[in-house]
Design an enzyme around this catalytic site. Structure first.
Site, PDB file in Angstrom:
ATOM      1  CG  ASN A   2      -1.480   4.608 -12.945  1.00  0.00           C
ATOM      2  OD1 ASN A   2      -2.215   5.211 -13.729  1.00  0.00           O
ATOM      3  ND2 ASN A   2      -1.806   3.408 -12.459  1.00  0.00           N
ATOM      4  CE  LYS A  17      -6.398  11.547  -9.895  1.00  0.00           C
ATOM      5  NZ  LYS A  17      -5.177  10.722  -9.991  1.00  0.00           N
ATOM      6  CG  ASP A  33      -1.890   1.110   1.288  1.00  0.00           C
ATOM      7  OD1 ASP A  33      -1.621   2.173   0.692  1.00  0.00           O
ATOM      8  OD2 ASP A  33      -2.946   0.928   1.917  1.00  0.00           O
ATOM      9  CB  ILE A  34       1.549   3.960  -2.479  1.00  0.00           C
ATOM     10  CG1 ILE A  34       0.106   4.413  -2.734  1.00  0.00           C
ATOM     11  CG2 ILE A  34       2.086   3.118  -3.614  1.00  0.00           C
ATOM     12  CD1 ILE A  34      -0.048   5.332  -3.945  1.00  0.00           C
ATOM     13  CE1 TYR A  76      -9.884  10.599  -8.917  1.00  0.00           C
ATOM     14  CE2 TYR A  76     -11.108  11.828 -10.588  1.00  0.00           C
ATOM     15  CZ  TYR A  76     -10.120  10.917 -10.253  1.00  0.00           C
ATOM     16  OH  TYR A  76      -9.356  10.336 -11.246  1.00  0.00           O
ATOM     17  N   GLY A  77     -11.842  15.716  -7.722  1.00  0.00           N
ATOM     18  CA  GLY A  77     -11.264  16.773  -8.554  1.00  0.00           C
ATOM     19  C   GLY A  77     -10.255  17.610  -7.790  1.00  0.00           C
ATOM     20  CB  ALA A  78     -10.321  19.048  -4.372  1.00  0.00           C
TER      21      ALA A  78
HETATM   22  N1  LIG Z   1     -10.371   5.496 -15.456  1.00  0.00           N
HETATM   23  C1  LIG Z   1     -10.576   6.774 -15.687  1.00  0.00           C
HETATM   24  O1  LIG Z   1     -11.577   7.166 -16.309  1.00  0.00           O
HETATM   25  C2  LIG Z   1      -9.573   7.803 -15.203  1.00  0.00           C
HETATM   26  C3  LIG Z   1      -9.714   9.119 -15.656  1.00  0.00           C
HETATM   27  C4  LIG Z   1      -8.816  10.079 -15.231  1.00  0.00           C
HETATM   28  C5  LIG Z   1      -7.784   9.718 -14.386  1.00  0.00           C
HETATM   29  N2  LIG Z   1      -7.675   8.436 -13.954  1.00  0.00           N
HETATM   30  C6  LIG Z   1      -6.554   8.117 -13.048  1.00  0.00           C
HETATM   31  O2  LIG Z   1      -5.802   7.071 -13.590  1.00  0.00           O
HETATM   32  C7  LIG Z   1      -5.111   6.392 -12.537  1.00  0.00           C
HETATM   33  C8  LIG Z   1      -5.277   4.896 -12.709  1.00  0.00           C
HETATM   34  O3  LIG Z   1      -6.645   4.564 -12.505  1.00  0.00           O
HETATM   35  P1  LIG Z   1      -7.413   3.460 -13.354  1.00  0.00           P
HETATM   36  O4  LIG Z   1      -8.588   4.110 -13.949  1.00  0.00           O
HETATM   37  O5  LIG Z   1      -6.471   2.725 -14.229  1.00  0.00           O
HETATM   38  O6  LIG Z   1      -7.990   2.563 -12.163  1.00  0.00           O
HETATM   39  P2  LIG Z   1      -7.608   1.119 -11.598  1.00  0.00           P
HETATM   40  O7  LIG Z   1      -7.585   0.110 -12.682  1.00  0.00           O
HETATM   41  O8  LIG Z   1      -8.515   0.903 -10.446  1.00  0.00           O
HETATM   42  O9  LIG Z   1      -6.113   1.319 -11.126  1.00  0.00           O
HETATM   43  C9  LIG Z   1      -5.723   1.769  -9.880  1.00  0.00           C
HETATM   44  C10 LIG Z   1      -4.523   0.914  -9.470  1.00  0.00           C
HETATM   45  O10 LIG Z   1      -3.947   1.510  -8.320  1.00  0.00           O
HETATM   46  C11 LIG Z   1      -3.679   0.495  -7.357  1.00  0.00           C
HETATM   47  N3  LIG Z   1      -3.848   1.127  -6.062  1.00  0.00           N
HETATM   48  C12 LIG Z   1      -4.945   1.780  -5.581  1.00  0.00           C
HETATM   49  N4  LIG Z   1      -4.732   2.218  -4.345  1.00  0.00           N
HETATM   50  C13 LIG Z   1      -3.472   1.825  -4.015  1.00  0.00           C
HETATM   51  C14 LIG Z   1      -2.670   1.961  -2.856  1.00  0.00           C
HETATM   52  N5  LIG Z   1      -3.138   2.591  -1.767  1.00  0.00           N
HETATM   53  N6  LIG Z   1      -1.423   1.441  -2.862  1.00  0.00           N
HETATM   54  C15 LIG Z   1      -0.953   0.797  -3.949  1.00  0.00           C
HETATM   55  N7  LIG Z   1      -1.658   0.639  -5.077  1.00  0.00           N
HETATM   56  C16 LIG Z   1      -2.905   1.134  -5.104  1.00  0.00           C
HETATM   57  C17 LIG Z   1      -4.713  -0.613  -7.621  1.00  0.00           C
HETATM   58  O11 LIG Z   1      -4.201  -1.906  -7.315  1.00  0.00           O
HETATM   59  P3  LIG Z   1      -4.544  -2.619  -5.901  1.00  0.00           P
HETATM   60  O12 LIG Z   1      -6.035  -2.537  -5.747  1.00  0.00           O
HETATM   61  O13 LIG Z   1      -4.015  -3.999  -6.041  1.00  0.00           O
HETATM   62  O14 LIG Z   1      -3.795  -1.836  -4.898  1.00  0.00           O
HETATM   63  C18 LIG Z   1      -4.923  -0.506  -9.135  1.00  0.00           C
HETATM   64  O15 LIG Z   1      -4.078  -1.393  -9.842  1.00  0.00           O
HETATM   65  C19 LIG Z   1      -5.684   6.953 -11.225  1.00  0.00           C
HETATM   66  O16 LIG Z   1      -4.785   7.890 -10.677  1.00  0.00           O
HETATM   67  C20 LIG Z   1      -6.976   7.619 -11.671  1.00  0.00           C
HETATM   68  O17 LIG Z   1      -7.344   8.674 -10.806  1.00  0.00           O
HETATM   69  C21 LIG Z   1      -8.543   7.468 -14.341  1.00  0.00           C
END
Ligand SMILES: NC(=O)c1ccc[n+]([C@@H]2O[C@H](COP(=O)([O-])OP(=O)(O)OC[C@H]3O[C@@H](n4cnc5c(N)ncnc54)[C@H](OP(=O)(O)O)[C@@H]3O)[C@@H](O)[C@H]2O)c1
Length: 248
Positions: free
Chosen positions: A86, A154, A59-60, A150-152
């Site tokens: 990410n 980011k 967990d980061i 969430y927006g805040a």
């Molecule tokens: N999907 C969208 O529409 C979208 C749009 C804009 C921005 N984003 C951004 O893109 C990034 C990736 O998101 P995603 O959409 O690809 O979602 P995702 O598939 O749910 O990816 C998030 C990853 O982060 C890991 N994670 C979450 N909390 C963690 C923690 N505390 N410690 C370590 N690892 C953690 C999760 O793995 P574990 O559960 O195994 O920890 C998961 O692999 C995020 O920053 C998100 O805000 C996404």
């Protein structure tokens, strides 16, 4: 791309956008330290790509996590050229619906942990003139009714990106990509019910000029381009929307 042999840390690399980033780096012959809480999906990447992948199931936000992640990458690959922040947490809800603890949790994952990781990586990044790429969101620049917290977080990550770009130049470049909507497991964890997710998907698709969600690989390629010093050696402090035109 000139990424062969580079050592890169990617948080949240097992799924979604992080997986797209890791796959792009690995196909360019980089060495990747993949981070997430669940070990099994990270192991799948390692099984597929062998010695080019180091796994940190962590967990980061846990104490000492940043130190352990950077130590793993540098011990295993002899150095560190880039950090990709990410991993993210998205909990949606309006002002009167969101639990303050959820806001704290989002801030910890989306802002504080990335800052910790950059701080721990800094000696290595400085030595190798490396870079940081933060995966932010268009939510950090658009108005986000119903998703303000969430927006805040980011927006805070965007601010961190721009300030650190100046603070750490010229040794270390710091940039961010701002994805528009992408189909990933993130949606299931937002706290919205199925009807809410469906409505949001319709709204987001209709407000995206390209008329569709993005794909993991489309984001992954942009992160690789920002890491590559041959392409992006003169780019720092940039917030790059990769969003099908949503912020146009
Ligand atoms: N999907 C969208 O529409 C979208 C749009 C804009 C921005 N984003 C951004 O893109 C990034 C990736 O998101 P995603 O959409 O690809 O979602 P995702 O598939 O749910 O990816 C998030 C990853 O982060 C890991 N994670 C979450 N909390 C963690 C923690 N505390 N410690 C370590 N690892 C953690 C999760 O793995 P574990 O559960 O195994 O920890 C998961 O692999 C995020 O920053 C998100 O805000 C996404």
């Amino acid at each position: 791309m000139t990424l062969a042999g580079k050592s890169v840390v990617v948080t949240g690399a097992a799924t979604g956008i992080g997986r797209g980033i890791a796959e792009c780096l690995l196909s360019s012959d980089a060495n990747v330290t993949v981070v997430g809480r669940r070990e099994e999906p990270l192991r799948e990447l390692a099984d597929e790509h062998g010695d080019a992948v180091a796994v940190v199931a962590q967990d980061i936000c846990s104490p000492g996590a940043a130190e352990r992640i950077i130590a793993t990458a540098t011990d295993r690959f002899g150095g560190l050229d880039a950090v990709v922040n990410n991993a993210g947490l998205a909990r949606f809800g309006g002002l009167d619906a969101i639990d303050p603890a959820e806001f704290d949790a989002m801030f910890a994952v989306n802002v504080r942990a990335p800052a910790d990781l950059i701080r721990c990586a800094l000696p290595w990044l400085r030595a190798g003139r490396g870079s940081v790429v933060n995966v932010s969101s268009v939510g950090g620049v658009l108005s986000m009714p119903g998703r303000a917290f969430y927006g805040a977080t980011k927006a805070a990550l965007n601010s961190l990106t721009r300030s650190l770009a100046r603070e750490l130049a010229p040794e270390v470049r710091v940039n961010a990509i701002l994805p528009g909507p992408v189909d990933t497991p993130m949606w299931a964890g937002t706290g919205l019910d199925d009807a809410g997710i469906q409505q949001l998907r319709v709204d987001l698709t209709s407000s995206t000029p390209m008329g569709r969600f993005g794909e993991d690989a489309e984001l992954g390629r942009w992160v690789c381009l920002l890491i590559d010093p041959e392409v992006s050696g003169w780019i720092t402090g940039a917030l790059i929307p990769v969003d099908g035109g949503r912020t146009a």
